[in-house]
Design a protein around this motif. Sequence first.
Motif, PDB file in Angstrom:
ATOM      1  N   TYR A   1      -5.842 -11.033   1.688  1.00 23.20           N
ATOM      2  CA  TYR A   1      -5.939  -9.938   0.727  1.00 23.20           C
ATOM      3  C   TYR A   1      -7.216 -10.037  -0.106  1.00 23.20           C
ATOM      4  O   TYR A   1      -7.688  -9.037  -0.649  1.00 23.20           O
ATOM      5  CB  TYR A   1      -4.709  -9.940  -0.191  1.00 23.20           C
ATOM      6  CG  TYR A   1      -3.509  -9.276   0.425  1.00 23.20           C
ATOM      7  CD1 TYR A   1      -3.426  -9.079   1.811  1.00 23.20           C
ATOM      8  CD2 TYR A   1      -2.446  -8.832  -0.350  1.00 23.20           C
ATOM      9  CE1 TYR A   1      -2.326  -8.480   2.378  1.00 23.20           C
ATOM     10  CE2 TYR A   1      -1.338  -8.220   0.216  1.00 23.20           C
ATOM     11  CZ  TYR A   1      -1.287  -8.056   1.581  1.00 23.20           C
ATOM     12  OH  TYR A   1      -0.199  -7.455   2.150  1.00 23.20           O
TER      13      TYR A   1
ATOM     14  N   ILE B   1      -3.023  -1.762  -6.036  1.00 23.01           N
ATOM     15  CA  ILE B   1      -3.756  -2.992  -5.717  1.00 23.01           C
ATOM     16  C   ILE B   1      -3.731  -3.949  -6.909  1.00 23.01           C
ATOM     17  O   ILE B   1      -3.520  -5.157  -6.763  1.00 23.01           O
ATOM     18  CB  ILE B   1      -5.201  -2.663  -5.300  1.00 23.01           C
ATOM     19  CG1 ILE B   1      -5.196  -1.971  -3.934  1.00 23.01           C
ATOM     20  CG2 ILE B   1      -6.064  -3.914  -5.267  1.00 23.01           C
ATOM     21  CD1 ILE B   1      -6.525  -1.403  -3.533  1.00 23.01           C
TER      22      ILE B   1
ATOM     23  N   THR C   1      -0.259  -5.572  -7.238  1.00 26.99           N
ATOM     24  CA  THR C   1       0.231  -6.367  -6.107  1.00 26.99           C
ATOM     25  C   THR C   1      -0.360  -7.771  -6.193  1.00 26.99           C
ATOM     26  O   THR C   1      -1.574  -7.917  -6.324  1.00 26.99           O
ATOM     27  CB  THR C   1      -0.183  -5.735  -4.764  1.00 26.99           C
ATOM     28  OG1 THR C   1       0.359  -4.413  -4.697  1.00 26.99           O
ATOM     29  CG2 THR C   1       0.351  -6.552  -3.593  1.00 26.99           C
TER      30      THR C   1
ATOM     31  N   ILE D   1       0.851  -1.197   0.000  1.00 23.35           N
ATOM     32  CA  ILE D   1       0.000   0.000   0.000  1.00 23.35           C
ATOM     33  C   ILE D   1       0.890   1.253   0.000  1.00 23.35           C
ATOM     34  O   ILE D   1       0.934   1.983  -0.974  1.00 23.35           O
ATOM     35  CB  ILE D   1      -0.967  -0.014   1.209  1.00 23.35           C
ATOM     36  CG1 ILE D   1      -1.893  -1.234   1.112  1.00 23.35           C
ATOM     37  CG2 ILE D   1      -1.798   1.255   1.231  1.00 23.35           C
ATOM     38  CD1 ILE D   1      -2.893  -1.353   2.231  1.00 23.35           C
TER      39      ILE D   1
ATOM     40  N   SER E   1      -2.177 -11.009  -5.364  1.00 20.18           N
ATOM     41  CA  SER E   1      -3.207 -11.277  -4.341  1.00 20.18           C
ATOM     42  C   SER E   1      -2.856 -12.571  -3.610  1.00 20.18           C
ATOM     43  O   SER E   1      -3.368 -13.636  -3.910  1.00 20.18           O
ATOM     44  CB  SER E   1      -4.582 -11.403  -4.994  1.00 20.18           C
ATOM     45  OG  SER E   1      -5.566 -11.637  -4.014  1.00 20.18           O
TER      46      SER E   1
ATOM     47  N   TYR F   1      -8.447  -6.142  -0.107  1.00 20.29           N
ATOM     48  CA  TYR F   1      -8.351  -5.301  -1.292  1.00 20.29           C
ATOM     49  C   TYR F   1      -9.708  -4.897  -1.877  1.00 20.29           C
ATOM     50  O   TYR F   1      -9.875  -3.754  -2.306  1.00 20.29           O
ATOM     51  CB  TYR F   1      -7.484  -5.989  -2.347  1.00 20.29           C
ATOM     52  CG  TYR F   1      -5.998  -5.811  -2.093  1.00 20.29           C
ATOM     53  CD1 TYR F   1      -5.548  -5.108  -0.980  1.00 20.29           C
ATOM     54  CD2 TYR F   1      -5.049  -6.328  -2.956  1.00 20.29           C
ATOM     55  CE1 TYR F   1      -4.204  -4.930  -0.734  1.00 20.29           C
ATOM     56  CE2 TYR F   1      -3.694  -6.154  -2.718  1.00 20.29           C
ATOM     57  CZ  TYR F   1      -3.274  -5.458  -1.610  1.00 20.29           C
ATOM     58  OH  TYR F   1      -1.950  -5.275  -1.368  1.00 20.29           O
TER      59      TYR F   1
END
Length: 507
Positions: free
Chosen positions: A389, A220, A223, A40, A225, A393
């Motif tokens: 996540y 997001i 990244t 983040i 998951s 997310y």
Amino acid sequence: MGVTLDSLWLGFTVALQPTVLWYAFLGCVVGTLVGVLPGIGPLAGISILLPLTFGLDATKAIVMLAGIYYGSQYGGSTTSILLRIPGEAASVMTCIDGNAMARKGRAGAALCIAAVGSFIAGTFGVIVLTLVAPPLASFALRFGPPEYTALLVLGLVFLAYMSTTSLVRTLLMASFGLLLGTIGIDVMTGHFRYSFDIPELGDGIGIVPVAVGLFGLGEILSTPSRQVTGDVVRPKLHELWPSRQEWRQAAAPIARGSVLGFLVGIIPGSAHIISSFLSYAVEKKVSRHPEEFGQGAVAGVAGPESANNAASTGAFVPMLALGIPTGPVTAVLIAALLIHGVPPGPTLVNDHPKVFWGFVASMYVGNLMLLALNLPLVGLFVNLLRIPYAYLYPLIIMFCVIGVYEVNHSIVDVWIMLIMGVVGYGLKKFGFDPAPLVLGLVIAPLFEMSLRQSLIMSDGAWLIFLQRPIALTLVCVSAALLVASAVSMLTARRDWREKLAEETKES
């Protein structure tokens, strides 16, 4: 000095109000969480929460958002030490020796040294900010449009030069941001530009949807998951206090990191990241036992953690005194002030003393809050990493959409955010840094206005930038940086930026 102390007292009367204290505390807590959660980062956290400040006054808004920024520097050290996962980019170097100390049973001592070093460096930075920013603002009042144009050019070039990506790519992103900043009504002629008959674009593309899209949604999407928790070293509360020898080993690195970090923080670029790498290199160079680095050296934790916190404070000097962002985080903070009708720059100290001094005083209080938060609540913050996540997310994306829509109640802003989220994802995949894009978007109105005013003053003659001493000096520095970068590219010599990028990937 007497005037400064009187003004600082005014700031404390503002900062110690219960409502301001609450928002400072909220910013520190969120900043710590942002630092702890990998992927983040402070920029994404500030961008996502920026829409929530619209119902606040300027002081509360900037106090909370700044708390997220310097609070994330504290939180990033927790996962670096306990899991060897940098929660925030500036904590990459802390992973090396911090986690090694944890493996030796000194996790509590490493956390305490990181927290105390961050507190000392942050407080040192605020003291210097208190002393330096007002005189610098008074000096900047001598700047006219040509000087501001040259200063903004220097800021962009310096940012590109200090970036770990190539200078050409960074300048390309900044230029794209400047181009986006020209969308909307021309302030001098009143004509619509590049609006494609969309009335909502008359006021230009907002900072909020672009920042939330690039750094909230984009981060997001890029990244993976997956759950990142590994073997967590769990320190006990009674083990937090370091030994006398560890304090002695940490004292000099904390002092050096505080000074080095603040000086680097004033320079445009990702100062809080660069300062931690420089501090680690300096400590390894001056150490009598360099072989201990990588094996749990106390200086390898104390120096970088102090440097990144001092740098985050130093970045506020040009932001508050000159109205010049030194990086994407300060660019978003400047946008927050502008949204609340408070233009940052040389007039801020005199025109909005409660905002300026209230903000400075809140940083003294915020550092104390963070010191109290980060030691007793370590176990709680680490447990947040256990949230899958797959649940975390989607909630963040929901807050992004709701927050952007609530700013202007415009579905166009939501579409801009979604488009920028995809753009941010693509830029990440192709190795472009999206941060200069936001920087260019923020400074575009000021840059265009000062450039056009300069040319009006000179009847269209560009030589005006070479005929005024301050502007000429700034232009020469910009040219020197471009020449230095060009020489490095032509000779195919690996410079410090490429080495830093490689070290970041290896760590």
